[in-house]
Design a protein around this motif. Structure first.
Motif, PDB file in Angstrom:
ATOM      1  N   ARG A 165      -3.967  -9.679  -9.395  1.00  0.00           N
ATOM      2  CA  ARG A 165      -3.422  -8.719  -8.515  1.00  0.00           C
ATOM      3  C   ARG A 165      -4.662  -7.732  -7.945  1.00  0.00           C
ATOM      4  O   ARG A 165      -4.293  -7.342  -6.919  1.00  0.00           O
ATOM      5  CB  ARG A 165      -2.234  -8.015  -9.113  1.00  0.00           C
ATOM      6  CG  ARG A 165      -1.004  -9.047  -9.390  1.00  0.00           C
ATOM      7  CD  ARG A 165      -0.146  -8.114 -10.335  1.00  0.00           C
ATOM      8  NE  ARG A 165       0.435  -7.059  -9.796  1.00  0.00           N
ATOM      9  CZ  ARG A 165       1.718  -6.900  -9.354  1.00  0.00           C
ATOM     10  NH1 ARG A 165       2.653  -7.905  -9.305  1.00  0.00           N
ATOM     11  NH2 ARG A 165       2.181  -5.836  -8.862  1.00  0.00           N
ATOM     12  N   GLY A 166      -5.261  -7.532  -8.978  1.00  0.00           N
ATOM     13  CA  GLY A 166      -6.392  -6.700  -8.540  1.00  0.00           C
ATOM     14  C   GLY A 166      -7.309  -6.994  -7.351  1.00  0.00           C
ATOM     15  O   GLY A 166      -7.557  -6.389  -6.408  1.00  0.00           O
TER      16      GLY A 166
ATOM     17  N   THR B 103       0.023 -14.380  11.247  1.00  0.00           N
ATOM     18  CA  THR B 103      -1.435 -14.514  10.748  1.00  0.00           C
ATOM     19  C   THR B 103      -2.367 -13.577  10.560  1.00  0.00           C
ATOM     20  O   THR B 103      -3.521 -13.753   9.998  1.00  0.00           O
ATOM     21  CB  THR B 103      -2.000 -15.539  11.880  1.00  0.00           C
ATOM     22  OG1 THR B 103      -2.063 -14.623  13.016  1.00  0.00           O
ATOM     23  CG2 THR B 103      -1.045 -16.646  12.331  1.00  0.00           C
ATOM     24  N   THR B 104      -2.167 -12.244  10.793  1.00  0.00           N
ATOM     25  CA  THR B 104      -3.029 -11.217  10.556  1.00  0.00           C
ATOM     26  C   THR B 104      -2.485 -10.113   9.863  1.00  0.00           C
ATOM     27  O   THR B 104      -1.157  -9.874   9.589  1.00  0.00           O
ATOM     28  CB  THR B 104      -3.887 -10.491  11.829  1.00  0.00           C
ATOM     29  OG1 THR B 104      -4.880  -9.970  11.551  1.00  0.00           O
ATOM     30  CG2 THR B 104      -2.672  -9.962  12.720  1.00  0.00           C
ATOM     31  N   GLY B 105      -3.075  -9.152   9.402  1.00  0.00           N
ATOM     32  CA  GLY B 105      -2.525  -8.130   8.473  1.00  0.00           C
ATOM     33  C   GLY B 105      -1.869  -8.514   7.425  1.00  0.00           C
ATOM     34  O   GLY B 105      -2.083  -9.903   6.736  1.00  0.00           O
ATOM     35  N   PRO B 106      -1.114  -7.889   6.819  1.00  0.00           N
ATOM     36  CA  PRO B 106      -0.483  -7.713   5.469  1.00  0.00           C
ATOM     37  C   PRO B 106       0.572  -9.115   5.649  1.00  0.00           C
ATOM     38  O   PRO B 106       0.770  -9.994   4.715  1.00  0.00           O
ATOM     39  CB  PRO B 106       0.417  -7.028   5.217  1.00  0.00           C
ATOM     40  CG  PRO B 106       0.643  -6.101   6.374  1.00  0.00           C
ATOM     41  CD  PRO B 106      -0.489  -6.247   7.334  1.00  0.00           C
ATOM     42  N   GLY B 107       1.250  -9.572   6.730  1.00  0.00           N
ATOM     43  CA  GLY B 107       1.888 -10.966   6.886  1.00  0.00           C
ATOM     44  C   GLY B 107       1.210 -11.915   6.680  1.00  0.00           C
ATOM     45  O   GLY B 107       1.517 -12.863   6.022  1.00  0.00           O
ATOM     46  N   GLY B 108       0.043 -12.048   7.633  1.00  0.00           N
ATOM     47  CA  GLY B 108      -0.805 -13.176   7.193  1.00  0.00           C
ATOM     48  C   GLY B 108      -1.806 -13.173   5.886  1.00  0.00           C
ATOM     49  O   GLY B 108      -1.736 -14.467   5.505  1.00  0.00           O
ATOM     50  N   PHE B 109      -1.750 -12.149   5.294  1.00  0.00           N
ATOM     51  CA  PHE B 109      -2.154 -12.215   3.728  1.00  0.00           C
ATOM     52  C   PHE B 109      -1.168 -13.093   2.948  1.00  0.00           C
ATOM     53  O   PHE B 109      -1.528 -13.969   2.224  1.00  0.00           O
ATOM     54  CB  PHE B 109      -2.148 -10.590   3.168  1.00  0.00           C
ATOM     55  CG  PHE B 109      -2.590 -10.717   1.703  1.00  0.00           C
ATOM     56  CD1 PHE B 109      -3.971 -11.133   1.347  1.00  0.00           C
ATOM     57  CD2 PHE B 109      -1.736 -10.291   0.964  1.00  0.00           C
ATOM     58  CE1 PHE B 109      -4.319 -10.732   0.119  1.00  0.00           C
ATOM     59  CE2 PHE B 109      -2.260 -10.187  -0.356  1.00  0.00           C
ATOM     60  CZ  PHE B 109      -3.427 -10.496  -0.653  1.00  0.00           C
ATOM     61  N   ALA B 110       0.090 -12.681   3.080  1.00  0.00           N
ATOM     62  CA  ALA B 110       1.166 -13.347   2.458  1.00  0.00           C
ATOM     63  C   ALA B 110       1.073 -14.787   2.809  1.00  0.00           C
ATOM     64  O   ALA B 110       1.331 -15.749   1.834  1.00  0.00           O
ATOM     65  CB  ALA B 110       2.628 -12.693   2.753  1.00  0.00           C
ATOM     66  N   LYS B 111       0.973 -15.149   3.956  1.00  0.00           N
ATOM     67  CA  LYS B 111       0.982 -16.663   4.303  1.00  0.00           C
ATOM     68  C   LYS B 111      -0.160 -17.466   3.625  1.00  0.00           C
ATOM     69  O   LYS B 111      -0.195 -18.612   3.223  1.00  0.00           O
ATOM     70  CB  LYS B 111       0.702 -16.625   6.044  1.00  0.00           C
ATOM     71  CG  LYS B 111       1.149 -18.219   6.317  1.00  0.00           C
ATOM     72  CD  LYS B 111       1.211 -18.449   7.803  1.00  0.00           C
ATOM     73  CE  LYS B 111       1.380 -19.872   8.137  1.00  0.00           C
ATOM     74  NZ  LYS B 111       1.638 -19.776   9.606  1.00  0.00           N
TER      75      LYS B 111
ATOM     76  N   PHE C  56       3.070  -2.576  -1.341  1.00  0.00           N
ATOM     77  CA  PHE C  56       3.572  -3.735  -0.664  1.00  0.00           C
ATOM     78  C   PHE C  56       3.256  -5.026  -1.298  1.00  0.00           C
ATOM     79  O   PHE C  56       4.098  -5.959  -1.350  1.00  0.00           O
ATOM     80  CB  PHE C  56       2.494  -3.869   0.650  1.00  0.00           C
ATOM     81  CG  PHE C  56       2.662  -4.944   1.430  1.00  0.00           C
ATOM     82  CD1 PHE C  56       4.017  -5.253   2.274  1.00  0.00           C
ATOM     83  CD2 PHE C  56       1.768  -5.785   1.376  1.00  0.00           C
ATOM     84  CE1 PHE C  56       4.256  -6.786   2.792  1.00  0.00           C
ATOM     85  CE2 PHE C  56       1.899  -7.050   2.210  1.00  0.00           C
ATOM     86  CZ  PHE C  56       3.023  -7.496   2.748  1.00  0.00           C
ATOM     87  N   LEU C  57       2.112  -4.894  -2.109  1.00  0.00           N
ATOM     88  CA  LEU C  57       1.911  -6.298  -2.974  1.00  0.00           C
ATOM     89  C   LEU C  57       3.140  -6.610  -3.921  1.00  0.00           C
ATOM     90  O   LEU C  57       3.362  -7.579  -3.944  1.00  0.00           O
ATOM     91  CB  LEU C  57       0.626  -6.082  -3.699  1.00  0.00           C
ATOM     92  CG  LEU C  57       0.005  -7.249  -4.535  1.00  0.00           C
ATOM     93  CD1 LEU C  57      -0.010  -8.421  -3.608  1.00  0.00           C
ATOM     94  CD2 LEU C  57      -0.973  -6.818  -5.477  1.00  0.00           C
ATOM     95  N   ASP C  58       3.521  -5.566  -4.725  1.00  0.00           N
ATOM     96  CA  ASP C  58       4.839  -5.827  -5.365  1.00  0.00           C
ATOM     97  C   ASP C  58       5.781  -6.494  -4.737  1.00  0.00           C
ATOM     98  O   ASP C  58       6.548  -7.269  -5.193  1.00  0.00           O
ATOM     99  CB  ASP C  58       5.221  -4.447  -5.965  1.00  0.00           C
ATOM    100  CG  ASP C  58       4.313  -3.823  -7.082  1.00  0.00           C
ATOM    101  OD1 ASP C  58       3.654  -4.729  -7.744  1.00  0.00           O
ATOM    102  OD2 ASP C  58       4.222  -2.579  -7.523  1.00  0.00           O
ATOM    103  N   ALA C  59       6.269  -5.875  -3.492  1.00  0.00           N
ATOM    104  CA  ALA C  59       7.179  -6.530  -2.714  1.00  0.00           C
ATOM    105  C   ALA C  59       7.021  -7.869  -2.408  1.00  0.00           C
ATOM    106  O   ALA C  59       7.855  -8.668  -2.213  1.00  0.00           O
ATOM    107  CB  ALA C  59       7.595  -5.615  -1.447  1.00  0.00           C
ATOM    108  N   LEU C  60       5.655  -8.050  -2.014  1.00  0.00           N
ATOM    109  CA  LEU C  60       5.380  -9.332  -1.501  1.00  0.00           C
ATOM    110  C   LEU C  60       5.358 -10.528  -2.436  1.00  0.00           C
ATOM    111  O   LEU C  60       6.059 -11.325  -2.136  1.00  0.00           O
ATOM    112  CB  LEU C  60       3.844  -9.195  -0.919  1.00  0.00           C
ATOM    113  CG  LEU C  60       3.124 -10.549  -0.423  1.00  0.00           C
ATOM    114  CD1 LEU C  60       1.883 -10.207   0.325  1.00  0.00           C
ATOM    115  CD2 LEU C  60       2.575 -11.421  -1.377  1.00  0.00           C
TER     116      LEU C  60
END
Length: 427
Positions: free
Chosen positions: A382-383, A107-115, A404-408
Motif C-alpha cells: 500500500r505504501g 488508462t491514465t490517472g487514478p482510473g488507469g492506476f486501478a486498471k 482514494f486508495l482505500d476505496a480502490l
C-alpha cells in the motif's frame, strides 16, 4: 505458423481477424487461435471470425479454446488484448475517482492506476505460460491497457514483448487524408509515453507539413479533434495525443464527468449491440458500429506489426519499447512510444530530438508514476501504491491519494489478492 489472441472474445477481434486474412499472402498462418475465459463471448466472436475467414478464402484454420496452455502451445506470436474485470470494472475506474474530486479515465490517472494493478499480474501469468509453451523466440504483442505499464512489466520480467497502441496509426491515416496523400507516405515525429505523446513533425516524402497543419482552419480542426484549445497546439508547435486533454483541460473534464458523462456507459451499450450483431449467422464482416467502439485501425496496426516481427519486412511502426537512450532525460529502462523499423530482431527505434521542457517534465513525472505502479502491482504494498498516486500529476495530494486508495482496494478486492496477502502479512 500459429498465432494466438488472448482475449479473443473481445469485440475488437473480428477486425483483427480481417487484418490477418488480408495478409495471408505474406504471412503464412496455419492456425489462428482465439482464447478467452468467457465461453459465450468466445462462441459468438469465434463464429463471426470463421465466417470472415471463409469470405477471404483463408487457407489456415481457426481454433477457439478456454485452455491457455493449449492456446499458446507452439505459437510464434501471442497478442494480449484483455480487460480484467470487464466493462463493469472500467465503469468503476471512471466513476470512483470523481468521488474524490479526481478525473476518472480508464488508462491514465487514478482510473488507469486501478486498471494497472488488476492487469499486470494477470498478463505476467499469461506471459509465463507463453515462455513455457510457445515456440522459442515467440513474440508477445500487448494491446492491453495501460500499454506502457504492462509492456514495462513484461520487459522487466525478461519477456520478448512489444507494446502497441492505435493512437499514432489513427493520426497517420487522418493526417494523410487531410494532406491528400496515402498513409504510407506519411511519417510522424511521434514520441513520448503511451497515451502521453506529441507529434512534432509530419513528413511527406521528406518534407515537413506540420507548419501548414498548425495554421488557418486546419489548426482549429485539429484542436477540436484532440479536445484542447487551439492555443495549446500553437504554443507547443505540435499535435498532442487526445489523451493530453486530461492533463491540459483537467477541471473541464472533471466537471463533465460529475454531471454523469462517462465513456464506459456508452461502451457497455455498444458492446451489447455488437455482440448481438456478431451472433447473426449471415454476418461475415465487421459491422460499421465497431468504429464507435474505439481502437480504430488497431487491426491494421496489429496485423502489420506481427507481420514485421515474423517475416522481417523492416516496415515502419509506432510501438512501445525500452527507452535505451532514445528519449534523453529518461532512464534507459523506461518504456517509451516512438517510431521504429521492425524486423525479426524486434523494433529499431528512430532517433528522437530532445523533448522541450514542457513535454519532458510531464513525461518524467509520469515515468516515475509508471515505475512505482509496476512495483505496487507486483508487491501489493500500500505504501508503494500511495507513492505512485502522489507521483501522478493528476492526483498529487497525499490525503486524497490515501482515501482514494482505500476505496480502490475495496472496489477491486477480488482482483487484487496481492494487497490482501500483504495486509495479512503485516497484521
Amino acid at each position: 505458423m500459429k498465432i494466438t489472441v488472448v482475449g479473443g472474445g473481445s469485440t475488437y477481434t473480428p477486425e483483427l481477424i480481417e487484418g490477418f486474412a488480408r495478409r495471408a499472402g505474406v504471412l503464412p498462418i496455419d492456425e489462428l487461435v482465439l482464447h478467452d475465459i468467457d465461453t459465450e463471448r468466445l462462441a459468438v466472436v469465434g463464429g463471426l471470425s470463421r465466417r470472415i475467414l471463409a469470405r477471404h478464402c483463408f487457407p489456415g484454420r481457426l481454433t477457439t479454446t478456454t485452455d491457455l496452455a493449449r492456446a499458446v502451445d507452439s505459437a510464434a506470436a501471442v497478442l494480449v488484448q484483455l480487460r480484467v474485470g470487464g466493462q463493469a470494472a472500467r465503469l468503476v475506474d471512471e466513476t470512483l475517482p470523481n468521488r474524490f474530486g479526481l478525473l476518472g479515465q480508464e488508462t491514465t490517472g487514478p482510473g488507469g492506476f486501478a486498471k494497472a494493478l488488476r492487469t499486470v499480474p494477470v498478463v505476467l501469468g499469461i506471459a509465463d505460460e507463453v515462455r513455457r509453451r510457445a515456440r522459442p523466440g515467440a513474440w508477445i504483442v500487448d494491446f492491453t491497457n495501460p500499454v506502457g505499464i504492462v509492456t514495462r512489466a513484461l520487459l522487466d520480467a525478461g519477456h520478448r514483448a512489444v507494446g502497441l497502441c492505435n493512437v499514432a496509426i489513427k493520426f497517420q491515416r487522418q493526417l494523410a487524408d487531410r494532406l491528400g496523400t496515402t498513409p504510407e507516405r506519411v511519417r510522424l515525429g511521434h514520441a513520448g509515453l503511451n497515451h502521453l505523446s506529441w507529434i512534432r513533425s509530419v513528413t511527406v516524402d521528406g518534407a515537413d507539413r506540420l507548419p501548414e497543419l498548425l495554421s488557418g482552419a486546419a489548426l482549429d480542426e485539429l484542436a477540436a479533434q484532440v479536445r484542447v484549445p487551439a492555443g495549446v497546439l500553437r504554443d507547443l508547435g505540435a499535435i498532442p495525443s487526445y489523451y493530453l486533454h486530461y492533463f491540459y483541460c483537467t477541471h473541464e473534464e472533471i466537471r463533465a464527468q460529475q454531471t454523469g458523462s462517462h465513456r464506459a456507459e456508452q461502451v457497455l451499450a455498444i458492446e451489447r449491440e455488437l455482440l448481438s450483431l456478431y451472433a447473426d449467422p449471415g454476418l461475415d464482416r465487421s459491422p460499421g458500429l465497431l468504429e464507435q467502439r474505439g481502437g480504430a485501425y488497431y487491426s491494421e496496426a496489429a496485423a502489420a506489426l506481427v507481420t514485421s516481427l515474423l517475416t522481417g519486412d523492416g516496415a515502419h511502426h509506432y510501438v512501445n519499447v525500452r527507452n535505451d537512450g532514445v528519449l534523453s532525460g529518461l532512464p534507459d529502462e523506461a518504456v517509451v512510444e516512438v517510431a521504429a523499423d521492425v524486423d525479426t530482431a524486434g523494433p529499431h527505434a528512430a532517433a528522437v530530438p530532445p523533448l522541450p521542457p514542457e513535454m519532458l517534465g510531464l513525461v518524467q513525472a509520469v515515468t516515475a508514476y509508471e515505475t512505482l505502479t509496476v512495483e505496487a502491482a507486483l508487491s501489493g504494498d500500500r505504501g508503494v501504491a500511495r507513492r505512485a498516486l502522489v507521483a501522478h500529476p493528476l492526483v498529487r495530494e497525499w490525503e486524497v491519494a490515501d482515501a482514494f486508495l482505500d476505496a480502490l482496494l475495496t472496489a477491486n478486492s477480488r482482483h487484487l489478492p496481492r494487497f490482501l496477502a500483504s495486509e495479512a502479512a503485516h497484521a
